[in-house]
Write an enzyme that holds these catalytic residues in place. Structure first.
Site, PDB file in Angstrom:
ATOM      1  N   ASN A   9      36.814 -12.509 -46.516  1.00  0.00           N
ATOM      2  CA  ASN A   9      35.925 -12.961 -45.448  1.00  0.00           C
ATOM      3  C   ASN A   9      34.683 -12.075 -45.497  1.00  0.00           C
ATOM      4  OD1 ASN A   9      34.623 -13.610 -43.087  1.00  0.00           O
ATOM      5  ND2 ASN A   9      36.224 -12.820 -41.715  1.00  0.00           N
ATOM      6  N   LYS A  11      32.000 -12.272 -43.911  1.00  0.00           N
ATOM      7  CA  LYS A  11      31.277 -12.170 -42.630  1.00  0.00           C
ATOM      8  C   LYS A  11      29.776 -12.337 -42.902  1.00  0.00           C
ATOM      9  CE  LYS A  11      35.100  -9.553 -40.843  1.00  0.00           C
ATOM     10  NZ  LYS A  11      35.610  -8.568 -39.902  1.00  0.00           N
ATOM     11  N   HIS A  95      38.576 -16.945 -35.726  1.00  0.00           N
ATOM     12  CA  HIS A  95      38.477 -15.509 -36.008  1.00  0.00           C
ATOM     13  C   HIS A  95      38.172 -14.773 -34.705  1.00  0.00           C
ATOM     14  CE1 HIS A  95      37.022 -11.686 -37.481  1.00  0.00           C
ATOM     15  NE2 HIS A  95      37.702 -11.941 -38.588  1.00  0.00           N
ATOM     16  N   GLU A  97      36.244 -12.448 -34.016  1.00  0.00           N
ATOM     17  CA  GLU A  97      34.819 -12.234 -33.718  1.00  0.00           C
ATOM     18  C   GLU A  97      34.209 -13.488 -33.095  1.00  0.00           C
ATOM     19  OE1 GLU A  97      33.751 -10.767 -37.603  1.00  0.00           O
ATOM     20  OE2 GLU A  97      34.945  -8.972 -37.203  1.00  0.00           O
ATOM     21  N   GLU A 167      45.808 -11.337 -37.320  1.00  0.00           N
ATOM     22  CA  GLU A 167      44.819 -10.273 -37.384  1.00  0.00           C
ATOM     23  C   GLU A 167      44.766  -9.541 -36.043  1.00  0.00           C
ATOM     24  OE1 GLU A 167      41.725 -11.062 -40.654  1.00  0.00           O
ATOM     25  OE2 GLU A 167      41.006 -12.003 -38.834  1.00  0.00           O
ATOM     26  N   GLY A 173      38.175  -4.051 -39.035  1.00  0.00           N
ATOM     27  CA  GLY A 173      36.977  -3.240 -39.231  1.00  0.00           C
ATOM     28  C   GLY A 173      37.101  -1.827 -38.698  1.00  0.00           C
ATOM     29  N   SER A 212      41.719  -4.317 -41.779  1.00  0.00           N
ATOM     30  CA  SER A 212      41.648  -3.071 -42.561  1.00  0.00           C
ATOM     31  C   SER A 212      42.569  -3.062 -43.776  1.00  0.00           C
ATOM     32  CB  SER A 212      41.901  -1.851 -41.652  1.00  0.00           C
ATOM     33  OG  SER A 212      40.898  -1.758 -40.659  1.00  0.00           O
TER      34      SER A 212
HETATM   35  P1  PGA Z   1      38.487  -6.050 -42.150  1.00  0.00           P
HETATM   36  O1  PGA Z   1      38.269  -7.512 -41.506  1.00  0.00           O
HETATM   37  O2  PGA Z   1      39.282  -6.238 -43.417  1.00  0.00           O
HETATM   38  O3  PGA Z   1      37.098  -5.541 -42.413  1.00  0.00           O
HETATM   39  O4  PGA Z   1      39.228  -5.238 -41.138  1.00  0.00           O
HETATM   40  C1  PGA Z   1      39.281  -8.484 -41.572  1.00  0.00           C
HETATM   41  C2  PGA Z   1      38.811  -9.758 -40.911  1.00  0.00           C
HETATM   42  O5  PGA Z   1      38.102  -9.695 -39.905  1.00  0.00           O
HETATM   43  O6  PGA Z   1      39.148 -10.877 -41.375  1.00  0.00           O
END
Ligand code: PGA
Length: 251
Positions: A9, A11, A95, A97, A167, A173, A212
């Site tokens: 992903n 982003k 997601h 976010e 997640e 993140g 992460s």
């Molecule tokens: P990350 O994000 O691997 O940077 O923690 C995962 C995601 O949001 O899909």
């Protein structure tokens, strides 16, 4: 029997130059066996470029979001039909976010899930609890609510053509991944909840872990019995690191 999937992903990262270097590194790093499926999810504006770059390779492409409506006066939105038209295979829906920053609620996520399936694309449905919810021992309650919202409108049969990504919001993140045991517990809960309605679908659905994931922890996370790969953010922007994560899903 479940073929692992590792999806990057991206982003809101990248540029034409950076994407081209990243895709080259991914294609160079492919092992040639098909023990793991590899997908990348670039920002909308780069989807067509990336789809062209991976044409005739095993790498699949997904979008990070989609409009719930099929067509019409929705300025700034992108429909499932458009994503299908340009050759996407997957679409991430729900997601955290999107849920947190753009206030997408369970009902909207469920409508997006349906819109994706109506175009014969595969939704990657993200679910997961915040730190506060985990500390209040509400993890299962929250994940069940997020899943049930989709089941209520789509039905269990729809999950035969879907991927779920667990997640935990506190792991995204932050550099602080769920432990393999924490991930396994929630993955088993999700699979069990789906299997209660349809044992075959529960048994066959791929449940990815996200939050992460990096090369250093992918092996132990993907080694858990109900973890079928990962949804990878930050570490998917580095070609070599991402391919090591894909490799960890294969073994
Ligand atoms: P990350 O994000 O691997 O940077 O923690 C995962 C995601 O949001 O899909």
């Amino acid at each position: 029997m479940r073929r692992p999937l590792v999806a990057g992903n991206w982003k809101m990262h990248g540029s034409r130059a950076e994407n081209s270097a990243l895709v080259s590194a991914i294609l160079q790093g492919l092992s040639g066996d098909d023990g793991v499926e590899v997908a990348v999810c670039p920002p909308f504006v780069y989807l067509a470029d990336v789809i062209r770059a991976v044409k005739d390779t095993p790498v699949a492409v997904g979008a990070q979001n989609v409009c719930a409506e099929p067509v019409g006066a929705f300025t700034g939105e992108v429909s499932s039909a458009m994503l299908r038209d340009i050759g996407c295979k997957y679409v991430i829906v729900g997601h955290s976010e999107r849920r947190q920053i753009y206030r997408e609620d369970d009902a909207l996520v469920a409508r997006k899930f349906l819109a994706v399936q109506q175009q014969k694309l595969t939704p990657i449905l993200c679910v997961g609890e915040t730190l506060e919810e985990r500390e209040k021992t509400e993890t299962e309650h929250v994940v069940a609510r997020q899943l049930d919202a989709v089941l209520a409108v789509a039905g269990i049969g729809a999950l035969a053509q879907a991927v779920v990504a667990y997640e935990p919001v506190w792991a995204i993140g932050t550099g602080k991944n769920a432990t393999p045991e924490q991930a396994q517990a929630v993955h088993a809960f999700i699979r069990g909840r789906l299997a209660r309605q349809d044992a075959n679908i529960g048994g066959a659905i791929r449940i990815l872990y996200g939050g992460s994931v990096k090369a250093a922890n992918a092996g132990e996370l993907f080694g858990m019995p109900d973890v079928d790969g990962g949804l990878v953010g930050g570490a998917s922007l580095k070609g070599e690191e991402f391919m090591r994560i894909c490799g960890a899903a294969r073994s």
